[in-house]
Scaffold this active site. Structure first.
Site, PDB file in Angstrom:
ATOM      1  N   ILE A 160       0.839  -1.204   0.000  1.00 24.02           N
ATOM      2  CA  ILE A 160       0.000   0.000   0.000  1.00 24.02           C
ATOM      3  C   ILE A 160       0.868   1.246   0.000  1.00 24.02           C
ATOM      4  O   ILE A 160       1.721   1.420   0.873  1.00 24.02           O
ATOM      5  CB  ILE A 160      -0.934   0.022   1.221  1.00 24.02           C
ATOM      6  N   LYS A 161       0.639   2.121  -0.968  1.00 24.71           N
ATOM      7  CA  LYS A 161       1.364   3.385  -1.038  1.00 24.71           C
ATOM      8  C   LYS A 161       0.553   4.480  -0.354  1.00 24.71           C
ATOM      9  O   LYS A 161      -0.637   4.658  -0.641  1.00 24.71           O
ATOM     10  CB  LYS A 161       1.633   3.792  -2.487  1.00 24.71           C
ATOM     11  N   VAL A 162       1.210   5.193   0.540  1.00 28.54           N
ATOM     12  CA  VAL A 162       0.584   6.340   1.196  1.00 28.54           C
ATOM     13  C   VAL A 162       1.532   7.526   1.071  1.00 28.54           C
ATOM     14  O   VAL A 162       2.756   7.348   1.023  1.00 28.54           O
ATOM     15  CB  VAL A 162       0.264   6.063   2.683  1.00 28.54           C
TER      16      VAL A 162
END
Length: 216
Positions: A82-84
């Site tokens: 997951i990219k944040v």
């Protein structure tokens, strides 16, 4: 150094994966939007092609929304990361997702202090954008070296993922600086194996072989 491909183009991913040199894929909202495919379907298709970390970015800006979207995306496949964004809410989401054993790639990093916070929040990857720093007159590769030093000092497990790669020299410098991963646009990946002296040498070899009349 691991090589990820920075694209959401399924045809490009499939073609480059056949080299056996691709370790993973990174996407972002801009790349995904250009494909005209439902995002979850797009990520699922990429996971079916490449057996490695596949970064899928949330689009929520608040921590609660990032966590909700992150869990949904992580449920697509075990390889999804997951990219944040590197914001306060992004760091909150990173911490919460990491606590649930969900791998997180903290993106849009432009300073070593930011990278330090991401590591403390439990990020699996930190993505410093070297090309964008270069565009502003800074030395993007110095950021890779600074983060490497900080992480080595405290033995953080967070991997440095050099991003915003513009050309093959960036790839070389990232490797020399000790980046764990370099995520590369397809165009730059293809430039890595091209050299005019290779082409000249191959042409000479083939010409000599043709004149010999031999066969294999």
């Amino acid at each position: 150094m691991q090589i990820f491909i920075d694209t959401a183009d399924i045809n490009e991913i499939r073609d480059l994966n056949e080299t056996g040199l691709i370790d993973g894929v990174t996407t972002n909202p801009s790349l995904a939007a250009s494909q005209g495919i439902q995002f979850t379907d797009l990520i699922r298709q990429i996971c079916d092609i490449v057996d490695g970390p596949i970064s899928a970015e949330v689009i929520a800006l608040d921590a609660a929304g990032m966590i909700e979207q992150g869990k949904k995306l992580a449920g697509i496949h075990e390889n999804v990361v997951i990219k944040v964004p590197l914001t306060v809410d992004g760091l909150k989401a990173c911490y919460a997702l990491a606590e649930d054993d969900i791998a997180v790639n903290v993106t849009l990093c432009f300073s070593a202090p930011q990278a330090l916070l991401a590591a403390k929040a439990g990020a699996r990857y930190i993505s410093p954008f070297v090309g964008r720093l270069d565009d502003q007159g800074w030395d993007g590769m110095q950021l890779i070296r600074d983060i490497q030093l900080v992480y080595d000092n405290y033995m953080f497990d967070t991997e440095i993922l050099a991003a915003s790669i513009r050309h093959p020299q960036h790839v070389l410098e990232a490797a020399k600086a000790g980046a764990d991963v370099c995520t590369i646009p397809p165009k730059v990946f293809r430039q890595l194996y091209k050299h005019n002296l290779t082409d000249i040498g191959l042409d000479a070899f083939m010409a000599d072989w043709k004149k010999s009349g031999l066969s294999i």
